[in-house]
Each structure stands twice: as C-alpha cells, then as structure tokens.
Enzyme design. Sequence first.
Site, PDB file in Angstrom:
ATOM      1  N   LYS A  13       0.846  -1.194   0.000  1.00 24.52           N
ATOM      2  CA  LYS A  13       0.000   0.000   0.000  1.00 24.52           C
ATOM      3  C   LYS A  13       0.882   1.245   0.000  1.00 24.52           C
ATOM      4  O   LYS A  13       1.876   1.298   0.709  1.00 24.52           O
ATOM      5  CB  LYS A  13      -0.913   0.000   1.228  1.00 24.52           C
ATOM      6  CG  LYS A  13      -1.855   1.190   1.315  1.00 24.52           C
ATOM      7  CD  LYS A  13      -2.783   1.052   2.526  1.00 24.52           C
ATOM      8  CE  LYS A  13      -3.744   2.218   2.598  1.00 24.52           C
ATOM      9  NZ  LYS A  13      -3.079   3.481   2.996  1.00 24.52           N
ATOM     10  N   SER A  48      -2.146   4.901  -3.338  1.00 24.59           N
ATOM     11  CA  SER A  48      -2.545   5.721  -2.194  1.00 24.59           C
ATOM     12  C   SER A  48      -1.470   6.735  -1.868  1.00 24.59           C
ATOM     13  O   SER A  48      -0.273   6.428  -1.955  1.00 24.59           O
ATOM     14  CB  SER A  48      -2.779   4.827  -0.967  1.00 24.59           C
ATOM     15  OG  SER A  48      -2.987   5.592   0.204  1.00 24.59           O
ATOM     16  N   HIS A  55      -1.579   8.075   1.179  1.00 25.55           N
ATOM     17  CA  HIS A  55      -1.679   8.024   2.643  1.00 25.55           C
ATOM     18  C   HIS A  55      -2.559   9.157   3.175  1.00 25.55           C
ATOM     19  O   HIS A  55      -2.249   9.793   4.183  1.00 25.55           O
ATOM     20  CB  HIS A  55      -0.283   8.098   3.277  1.00 25.55           C
ATOM     21  CG  HIS A  55      -0.148   7.295   4.545  1.00 25.55           C
ATOM     22  ND1 HIS A  55       0.474   6.078   4.591  1.00 25.55           N
ATOM     23  CD2 HIS A  55      -0.582   7.535   5.808  1.00 25.55           C
ATOM     24  CE1 HIS A  55       0.449   5.607   5.824  1.00 25.55           C
ATOM     25  NE2 HIS A  55      -0.200   6.477   6.589  1.00 25.55           N
ATOM     26  N   ARG A  93      -1.183  12.827   3.901  1.00 29.27           N
ATOM     27  CA  ARG A  93      -0.570  13.220   5.169  1.00 29.27           C
ATOM     28  C   ARG A  93       0.914  12.874   5.281  1.00 29.27           C
ATOM     29  O   ARG A  93       1.513  13.089   6.319  1.00 29.27           O
ATOM     30  CB  ARG A  93      -1.332  12.553   6.331  1.00 29.27           C
ATOM     31  CG  ARG A  93      -2.791  12.948   6.409  1.00 29.27           C
ATOM     32  CD  ARG A  93      -3.528  12.262   7.567  1.00 29.27           C
ATOM     33  NE  ARG A  93      -3.536  10.823   7.416  1.00 29.27           N
ATOM     34  CZ  ARG A  93      -2.849   9.981   8.193  1.00 29.27           C
ATOM     35  NH1 ARG A  93      -2.114  10.430   9.180  1.00 29.27           N
ATOM     36  NH2 ARG A  93      -2.928   8.681   8.001  1.00 29.27           N
ATOM     37  N   ASP A 126      -7.066   4.102  -3.084  1.00 30.28           N
ATOM     38  CA  ASP A 126      -7.436   4.636  -1.769  1.00 30.28           C
ATOM     39  C   ASP A 126      -7.207   6.138  -1.765  1.00 30.28           C
ATOM     40  O   ASP A 126      -6.077   6.592  -1.890  1.00 30.28           O
ATOM     41  CB  ASP A 126      -6.567   3.959  -0.704  1.00 30.28           C
ATOM     42  CG  ASP A 126      -6.571   4.702   0.623  1.00 30.28           C
ATOM     43  OD1 ASP A 126      -7.664   4.975   1.126  1.00 30.28           O
ATOM     44  OD2 ASP A 126      -5.479   4.996   1.141  1.00 30.28           O
ATOM     45  N   GLY A 127      -8.299   6.912  -1.647  1.00 28.74           N
ATOM     46  CA  GLY A 127      -8.083   8.341  -1.544  1.00 28.74           C
ATOM     47  C   GLY A 127      -9.253   9.173  -2.005  1.00 28.74           C
ATOM     48  O   GLY A 127      -9.623   9.145  -3.175  1.00 28.74           O
ATOM     49  N   GLY A 128      -9.878   9.887  -1.096  1.00 22.53           N
ATOM     50  CA  GLY A 128     -10.878  10.876  -1.451  1.00 22.53           C
ATOM     51  C   GLY A 128     -12.251  10.352  -1.795  1.00 22.53           C
ATOM     52  O   GLY A 128     -13.091  11.117  -2.282  1.00 22.53           O
ATOM     53  N   VAL A 129     -12.518   9.084  -1.557  1.00 25.16           N
ATOM     54  CA  VAL A 129     -13.838   8.532  -1.881  1.00 25.16           C
ATOM     55  C   VAL A 129     -14.829   8.944  -0.794  1.00 25.16           C
ATOM     56  O   VAL A 129     -14.662   8.601   0.375  1.00 25.16           O
ATOM     57  CB  VAL A 129     -13.794   6.998  -2.011  1.00 25.16           C
ATOM     58  CG1 VAL A 129     -15.198   6.442  -2.227  1.00 25.16           C
ATOM     59  CG2 VAL A 129     -12.881   6.588  -3.156  1.00 25.16           C
ATOM     60  N   ARG A 188     -12.106   8.219   6.017  1.00 24.65           N
ATOM     61  CA  ARG A 188     -12.740   9.142   6.949  1.00 24.65           C
ATOM     62  C   ARG A 188     -14.258   8.960   7.115  1.00 24.65           C
ATOM     63  O   ARG A 188     -14.756   9.026   8.252  1.00 24.65           O
ATOM     64  CB  ARG A 188     -12.412  10.577   6.554  1.00 24.65           C
ATOM     65  CG  ARG A 188     -10.957  10.972   6.835  1.00 24.65           C
ATOM     66  CD  ARG A 188     -10.635  12.327   6.198  1.00 24.65           C
ATOM     67  NE  ARG A 188      -9.291  12.787   6.490  1.00 24.65           N
ATOM     68  CZ  ARG A 188      -8.199  12.408   5.824  1.00 24.65           C
ATOM     69  NH1 ARG A 188      -8.300  11.527   4.847  1.00 24.65           N
ATOM     70  NH2 ARG A 188      -7.015  12.888   6.149  1.00 24.65           N
TER      71      ARG A 188
END
Length: 276
Positions: free
Chosen positions: A150, A172, A174, A177, A205-208, A229
């Site tokens: 990942k 991703s 991360h 961050r 992975d990111g912003g979904v 989140r």
Amino acid sequence: HAARNPDTTLTLFGLTLKTPILAAPMTGTPYNMGGALTEQEFIGAIISGSKLAGSLGFSGDGADPAMYHSGVEAIAAENGWGIPIIKPRAQDAILERIRRAETAGAPAVGVDIDGAGLVSMALKGQPVGPKTPDEIKHLVTARRLPFILKGIMTVDEAELAVEAGVAGIVVSNHGGRILDHTPGVAEVLPEIVAAVGDRVVVLADGGVRSGVDALKLLALGARAVLVGRPLVIGAFGGGAAGVSMMLEQMTAELRQAMILTGCPTLNEIGPRVLRS
C-alpha cells in the site's frame, strides 16, 4: 441500455464481496479521532461493520503495538474477514505480524510502504524505514499469504512491486498526510493500471466520499476502492451498524450511478463513463 439491476459483486483474495467499496486501514483513535472509542472498539466496528455490508475491512498498525494486535483480534473474531496492513518495520517484526495474520485466518496481508518516514513511530521506539525490492521479495516468499503493498504512487514503484511478487497494490498517498505536493490518486491511477493492471490486483485509496466517487476510480482501472474518513463517522456514530450503513449507502449510490452510465457489472465500468 439493459443495466436495470447492476451487479456490484466481485471476488477479491478468495472472498466473494457484495461491493467494491472497502474499509481502509486506520489507527490512532486517541490522537486522530478524538478518543471517544478505544482502538479495539473502533477496529472492531470497522471489521464487523464491513462484513455486515458484504464488504471487507482493512486493519492498520501504529506506534502502539496494541493497535495492530487489536486489528488482528477483530479479524479473527470475524473468522478471518479482514486484511491487516503492517508498518514498514524491521523484517523480523513484519514476519512476526504476518504470522499473527495467518493465525487469524486473514485472506491476505500487507505493508503500507509509504509509512517509511513516520516520525511518530520513531518517537515511540517503533522505527520504520524504506524497503529494498529484495526485502519485499523476502516478505512475499517467507510466508503463504498473498502480499499487498500500500502506498504506490508511480509506475516504477508498481513495476518493482510486481517484480517482487506481490499479489496486490494499493495506489494511495496516505490520505495526503505523508508528503506535501503529491498528486491525487485519480491522477496517477490510469498510468499505473496501464503498466501493471493485467499482472496484479490494483486497489485505489483516496478521497472517496460517495458511490459516484467510487465509480470514478473504478472507471480509471481500480478493481476496488478503499474508504477512510467517512467510516470513522459511521464507527463513532453507530459502531458496526454505523459502518455497515455508510458502506451500504455508498454501494446504493454506486449502483444508481451504474444504472445512469449503462454499466450492468463492475467489469463494464470503464473510461467511457468519464469526461476528459
């Protein structure tokens, strides 16, 4: 078109899922999420709630070793329905954690390679660092579980991961961050999929934040997407039922978007549904 009742099911690492929208690995309830839930309560809600929704939860790792162990325990409690992700620790420490994942019945295990520079880990006496291709290959071959990397954001990294024998990668940054000024996942995903998508499972992975966001990343070539989140809100607001509700809502949004873009199955979601 005939996409009246879209099928969102897929098989991933030997598990049949009802949705391609999965729970991303997250830890740090005291310092990242306000602390109203313990680490154990939080990851238990993520793993159990994901399974309730016909999805799959990932668990994480952190400066407190109990964070990883809580995740593995939650996965074991759901008969192996979850994937643990380990920080890029020393080789022997990673192998020991992979053995725990095997004992828990996990279908796969992974390392978030972009955690290599985390100061918070070093401050707690849990050093992490980069891994060479040979070190990754050793982790892949030393144990029997399919291995995931990942934190892949470039084609050359993806190629190295495939050459090392990984079963899957997660594109991703991360959560934005780790390193300032990195591109978004959607920007780099198509070139990575074009390079390695026929040889390895590519997750994004990111912003979904919705099922329509999931549709976009699937259209760009991801096999499934990870959500972070929003599921914190679900877990803190309603435990496992809250996590399940959020995943089911996003899946319903995805299904509606598939109807409106003429995609009867996940395999038929492609670049044609996007406007350049």
